[in-house]
Design an enzyme around this catalytic site. Sequence first.
Site, short mmCIF file in Angstrom:
data_model
loop_
_atom_site.label_atom_id
_atom_site.label_comp_id
_atom_site.label_asym_id
_atom_site.label_seq_id
_atom_site.Cartn_x
_atom_site.Cartn_y
_atom_site.Cartn_z
N GLY A 248 40.94 53.06 47.38
CA GLY A 248 39.79 52.75 48.23
C GLY A 248 39.03 53.97 48.71
CG ASP B 106 48.71 55.41 50.75
OD1 ASP B 106 47.47 55.35 50.60
OD2 ASP B 106 49.38 54.43 51.15
CG ASN C 275 40.80 56.61 54.65
OD1 ASN C 275 39.69 56.09 54.69
ND2 ASN C 275 41.76 56.18 53.84
CE1 TYR D 78 39.74 47.64 59.96
CE2 TYR D 78 37.58 46.86 60.65
CZ TYR D 78 38.36 47.68 59.86
OH TYR D 78 37.75 48.56 58.99
N PRO E 299 38.57 47.72 47.72
CG PRO E 299 40.48 48.60 46.70
CD PRO E 299 39.13 48.99 47.24
CG MET E 300 39.85 46.54 54.04
SD MET E 300 39.60 47.64 55.42
CE MET E 300 41.20 48.36 55.66
N1 LIG Z 1 36.20 49.11 52.98
C1 LIG Z 1 35.29 48.93 53.91
O1 LIG Z 1 34.31 48.22 53.71
C2 LIG Z 1 35.42 49.61 55.21
C3 LIG Z 1 36.49 50.42 55.48
N2 LIG Z 1 36.55 51.07 56.68
C4 LIG Z 1 37.67 51.95 56.97
O2 LIG Z 1 37.86 52.88 55.91
C5 LIG Z 1 39.24 53.19 55.79
C6 LIG Z 1 39.73 52.95 54.40
O3 LIG Z 1 39.48 51.60 54.07
P1 LIG Z 1 39.73 51.02 52.62
O4 LIG Z 1 39.82 52.11 51.63
O5 LIG Z 1 38.74 49.98 52.41
O6 LIG Z 1 41.20 50.36 52.83
P2 LIG Z 1 42.34 50.02 51.78
O7 LIG Z 1 43.12 48.90 52.37
O8 LIG Z 1 41.79 49.84 50.42
O9 LIG Z 1 43.23 51.33 51.76
C7 LIG Z 1 43.99 51.70 52.88
C8 LIG Z 1 45.07 52.66 52.43
O10 LIG Z 1 45.87 52.94 53.59
C9 LIG Z 1 47.23 52.89 53.20
N3 LIG Z 1 48.09 52.59 54.35
C10 LIG Z 1 48.37 51.38 54.89
N4 LIG Z 1 49.26 51.50 55.88
C11 LIG Z 1 49.54 52.83 55.97
C12 LIG Z 1 50.40 53.59 56.80
N5 LIG Z 1 51.17 53.03 57.75
N6 LIG Z 1 50.44 54.92 56.63
C13 LIG Z 1 49.68 55.50 55.67
N7 LIG Z 1 48.86 54.85 54.85
C14 LIG Z 1 48.80 53.51 55.00
C15 LIG Z 1 47.30 51.82 52.13
O11 LIG Z 1 48.48 51.99 51.35
C16 LIG Z 1 46.01 52.08 51.36
O12 LIG Z 1 46.21 53.03 50.33
C17 LIG Z 1 39.95 52.36 56.85
O13 LIG Z 1 40.09 53.13 58.03
C18 LIG Z 1 38.98 51.22 57.10
O14 LIG Z 1 39.15 50.63 58.36
C19 LIG Z 1 35.60 50.93 57.63
C20 LIG Z 1 34.53 50.13 57.41
C21 LIG Z 1 34.35 49.40 56.19
C1 LIG Z 2 36.35 45.86 54.95
C2 LIG Z 2 36.36 46.03 56.44
C3 LIG Z 2 37.48 45.22 57.06
C4 LIG Z 2 35.04 45.62 57.02
C5 LIG Z 2 34.39 44.48 56.60
C6 LIG Z 2 33.20 44.12 57.17
C7 LIG Z 2 32.63 44.89 58.15
C8 LIG Z 2 31.35 44.47 58.78
O1 LIG Z 2 30.81 43.43 58.34
O2 LIG Z 2 30.89 45.15 59.67
C9 LIG Z 2 33.28 46.05 58.56
O3 LIG Z 2 32.75 46.84 59.52
C10 LIG Z 2 34.51 46.40 58.01
O4 LIG Z 2 35.18 47.48 58.46
#
Ligand SMILES: NC(=O)C1=CN([C@@H]2O[C@H](COP(=O)(O)OP(=O)(O)OC[C@H]3O[C@@H](n4cnc5c(N)ncnc54)[C@H](O)[C@@H]3O)[C@@H](O)[C@H]2O)C=CC1
Ligand SMILES: CC(C)c1ccc(C(=O)O)c(O)c1O
Length: 246
Positions: free
Chosen positions: A13, A33, A86, A152, A188-189
């Site tokens: 991600g 990770d 992250n 969240y 993926p999230m």
């Molecule tokens: N994807 C999105 O649309 C958005 C993501 N974010 C933020 O961006 C960041 C990354 O999100 P994504 O890549 O989408 O998430 P993701 O779920 O695809 O990846 C998260 C990663 O964190 C790891 N992880 C989970 N628990 C853990 C732990 N205890 N210690 C260490 N690593 C751990 C997972 O194994 C995974 O590799 C997060 O902080 C999320 O809240 C914020 C806004 C939108």
């Molecule tokens: C993928 C994450 C959980 C996510 C999804 C949607 C919104 C939004 O609509 O604002 C976010 O801020 C997120 O962090």
Amino acid sequence: MKQIALVTGAAQGLGYAIAARLFAAGYTVVISDLSLERAQAAAEALDASGERVLALKLDVTNKADFEAALAVTLERFGALQVLVNNAAMTMTTPVMQISPEEFDSVMSLNTRSIFVGCQVFGTHMAAVGYGRIVNMASLAGQNGGTATGAHYAASKGAIVTLTKIFAKELAASGVTVNAVAPGPIDSPMVHAVVSPERMGGMLANIPVGRLGNADFIGDLIVQLARPEAYFTTGATWDVNGGLFMR
Ligand SMILES: NC(=O)C1=CN([C@@H]2O[C@H](COP(=O)(O)OP(=O)(O)OC[C@H]3O[C@@H](n4cnc5c(N)ncnc54)[C@H](O)[C@@H]3O)[C@@H](O)[C@H]2O)C=CC1
Ligand SMILES: CC(C)c1ccc(C(=O)O)c(O)c1O
């Protein structure tokens, strides 16, 4: 000088995209990770030679893992200038049904981790007189979230506040602390949280009409990590396709 960056939750991600953009910008990158195997696979994909990459297990809910990751990185590379906090999780339980235990687990992984990471790495950075920390917040932390869970959203709002607090504490030591607050990014999230049936409605609600791009988040963090970025600290950088207007 060799530039070293550690990214948490970097096996996939946004974390992986951030690590890849830092790598492309010349950084040696520590991909950490929860799962060492997944971190190793990501590190191998980034740099098969293994020269500018290191995979580590770092469970962000465990302070000892942060301390060990810092020690191992310093031992291997001799420096650590950049931390990207992250890693996070989301759960979409309706607010009235969230148990105190579930609330705590989300806050621990998403927010307490940032507090601990800023303390452990910030202490080292302040001692050497230079550092860059970027914390991953979210639009959900600003607008209360729509697709996301209440815990969240609350966990992400607290990150904005913690970012300001650590920025003030560390400013005189040459360490900047900023947050990035994305809206929905193609990742993926987002696909785990928003079903294909609901994706059309979500896209229709985003003023620019499409999901955000993870590589851009990485490029923004490369900019925030530059020495020249000394004048931005305590800031939250919004990347949300105009969704803040809704
Ligand atoms: N994807 C999105 O649309 C958005 C993501 N974010 C933020 O961006 C960041 C990354 O999100 P994504 O890549 O989408 O998430 P993701 O779920 O695809 O990846 C998260 C990663 O964190 C790891 N992880 C989970 N628990 C853990 C732990 N205890 N210690 C260490 N690593 C751990 C997972 O194994 C995974 O590799 C997060 O902080 C999320 O809240 C914020 C806004 C939108
Ligand atoms: C993928 C994450 C959980 C996510 C999804 C949607 C919104 C939004 O609509 O604002 C976010 O801020 C997120 O962090």
